[in-house]
Structure formats: structure tokens, C-alpha cells
Design a protein around this motif. Sequence first.
Motif, PDB file in Angstrom:
ATOM      1  N   LEU A 195      38.842   2.887   7.018  1.00  0.00           N
ATOM      2  CA  LEU A 195      39.614   2.863   5.764  1.00  0.00           C
ATOM      3  C   LEU A 195      40.459   4.118   5.607  1.00  0.00           C
ATOM      4  N   VAL A 196      39.930   5.257   5.999  1.00  0.00           N
ATOM      5  CA  VAL A 196      40.707   6.498   5.953  1.00  0.00           C
ATOM      6  C   VAL A 196      41.903   6.403   6.885  1.00  0.00           C
ATOM      7  N   LEU A 197      41.680   5.892   8.088  1.00  0.00           N
ATOM      8  CA  LEU A 197      42.788   5.736   9.044  1.00  0.00           C
ATOM      9  C   LEU A 197      43.881   4.827   8.494  1.00  0.00           C
ATOM     10  N   MET A 198      43.475   3.711   7.899  1.00  0.00           N
ATOM     11  CA  MET A 198      44.448   2.752   7.395  1.00  0.00           C
ATOM     12  C   MET A 198      45.146   3.264   6.130  1.00  0.00           C
ATOM     13  N   LEU A 199      44.407   3.911   5.255  1.00  0.00           N
ATOM     14  CA  LEU A 199      45.013   4.475   4.044  1.00  0.00           C
ATOM     15  C   LEU A 199      46.024   5.559   4.409  1.00  0.00           C
ATOM     16  N   ALA A 200      45.738   6.292   5.461  1.00  0.00           N
ATOM     17  CA  ALA A 200      46.638   7.360   5.889  1.00  0.00           C
ATOM     18  C   ALA A 200      48.015   6.828   6.266  1.00  0.00           C
ATOM     19  N   SER A 201      48.080   5.602   6.728  1.00  0.00           N
ATOM     20  CA  SER A 201      49.381   5.045   7.112  1.00  0.00           C
ATOM     21  C   SER A 201      50.267   4.755   5.900  1.00  0.00           C
ATOM     22  N   LEU A 202      49.682   4.762   4.717  1.00  0.00           N
ATOM     23  CA  LEU A 202      50.428   4.430   3.504  1.00  0.00           C
ATOM     24  C   LEU A 202      50.837   5.649   2.675  1.00  0.00           C
ATOM     25  N   LEU A 203      50.242   6.798   2.955  1.00  0.00           N
ATOM     26  CA  LEU A 203      50.483   7.984   2.136  1.00  0.00           C
ATOM     27  C   LEU A 203      51.260   9.047   2.913  1.00  0.00           C
ATOM     28  N   PRO A 204      52.234   9.679   2.261  1.00  0.00           N
ATOM     29  CA  PRO A 204      52.958  10.758   2.939  1.00  0.00           C
ATOM     30  C   PRO A 204      52.006  11.883   3.334  1.00  0.00           C
ATOM     31  N   PHE A 205      52.220  12.471   4.455  1.00  0.00           N
ATOM     32  CA  PHE A 205      51.449  13.588   5.010  1.00  0.00           C
ATOM     33  C   PHE A 205      50.037  13.207   5.450  1.00  0.00           C
ATOM     34  N   ALA A 206      49.568  12.014   5.144  1.00  0.00           N
ATOM     35  CA  ALA A 206      48.176  11.663   5.440  1.00  0.00           C
ATOM     36  C   ALA A 206      47.915  11.479   6.932  1.00  0.00           C
ATOM     37  N   THR A 207      48.896  11.047   7.693  1.00  0.00           N
ATOM     38  CA  THR A 207      48.655  10.912   9.134  1.00  0.00           C
ATOM     39  C   THR A 207      48.495  12.288   9.775  1.00  0.00           C
ATOM     40  N   PHE A 208      49.127  13.300   9.201  1.00  0.00           N
ATOM     41  CA  PHE A 208      48.941  14.661   9.696  1.00  0.00           C
ATOM     42  C   PHE A 208      47.506  15.115   9.420  1.00  0.00           C
ATOM     43  N   TYR A 209      46.980  14.746   8.259  1.00  0.00           N
ATOM     44  CA  TYR A 209      45.594  15.046   7.907  1.00  0.00           C
ATOM     45  C   TYR A 209      44.635  14.342   8.864  1.00  0.00           C
ATOM     46  N   VAL A 210      44.887  13.074   9.145  1.00  0.00           N
ATOM     47  CA  VAL A 210      44.030  12.316  10.067  1.00  0.00           C
ATOM     48  C   VAL A 210      44.036  12.972  11.445  1.00  0.00           C
ATOM     49  N   ASP A 211      45.198  13.385  11.901  1.00  0.00           N
ATOM     50  CA  ASP A 211      45.282  14.051  13.195  1.00  0.00           C
ATOM     51  C   ASP A 211      44.443  15.324  13.191  1.00  0.00           C
ATOM     52  N   MET A 212      44.574  16.119  12.147  1.00  0.00           N
ATOM     53  CA  MET A 212      43.861  17.383  12.076  1.00  0.00           C
ATOM     54  C   MET A 212      42.349  17.180  11.932  1.00  0.00           C
ATOM     55  N   LYS A 213      41.946  16.263  11.075  1.00  0.00           N
ATOM     56  CA  LYS A 213      40.524  16.094  10.736  1.00  0.00           C
ATOM     57  C   LYS A 213      39.764  15.237  11.755  1.00  0.00           C
TER      58      LYS A 213
END
Length: 93
Positions: free
Chosen positions: A69-87
Motif C-alpha cells: 500500500l505504501v508503494l502504491m500510494l507513493a505513485s499518487l503523491l508528489p515526492f513520495a517515490t523519492f521517499y520510497v526509494d530512500m526508505k
Amino acid sequence: MLKIFRATAILEGISYLLLFGLTMPLKYWAEIGGPNKVVGYAHGALFIAYVVIGFVFWYQKKWSIKRLLVLMLASLLPFATFYVDMKYLRTTD
């Protein structure tokens, strides 16, 4: 697979920012629609690639539904894919 997913996540995030931060204002405020079309197609392809690769990667790593869910939600929010990459993607468990 990790390198491909990381690259897709970063490129998807960049395309999201370009689309809404640069080309949408150009389209609606300056009436220059060409860049929006190009970036929009690229963002759409990267979004689909991110979601598909995210599911595959999640399945291979046997991660929890919460992490999916975090991975999928990240695709919808600005900057969130950068967070997923980092975390989650720099070190995978």
C-alpha cells in the motif's frame, strides 16, 4: 530488478513534478500545450511501469500488504517515490 525499480521510481517522481510543476502551468497559463503532451505520455508510461514493477517486486520480496500500500500510494503523491526509494529500496530486507 532492484536497480530497475529504483530507476523507475525516481523517473516517475521526476515526471510527476515536471508534469504538474512545469508543463501544466505552461499549458494553461501560457497556452503552450506541446510539452505537456510529451511529459504526460512519459509520466503515464512511467506510472504504469512503477505500479507493475512494484507489484512484481513486492511479490518477489514477500513484503507485507502494508508495504504494498505504501508503494502504491507513493505513485499518487508528489515526492513520495523519492521517499520510497530512500526508505525501502536502498536497502531491501
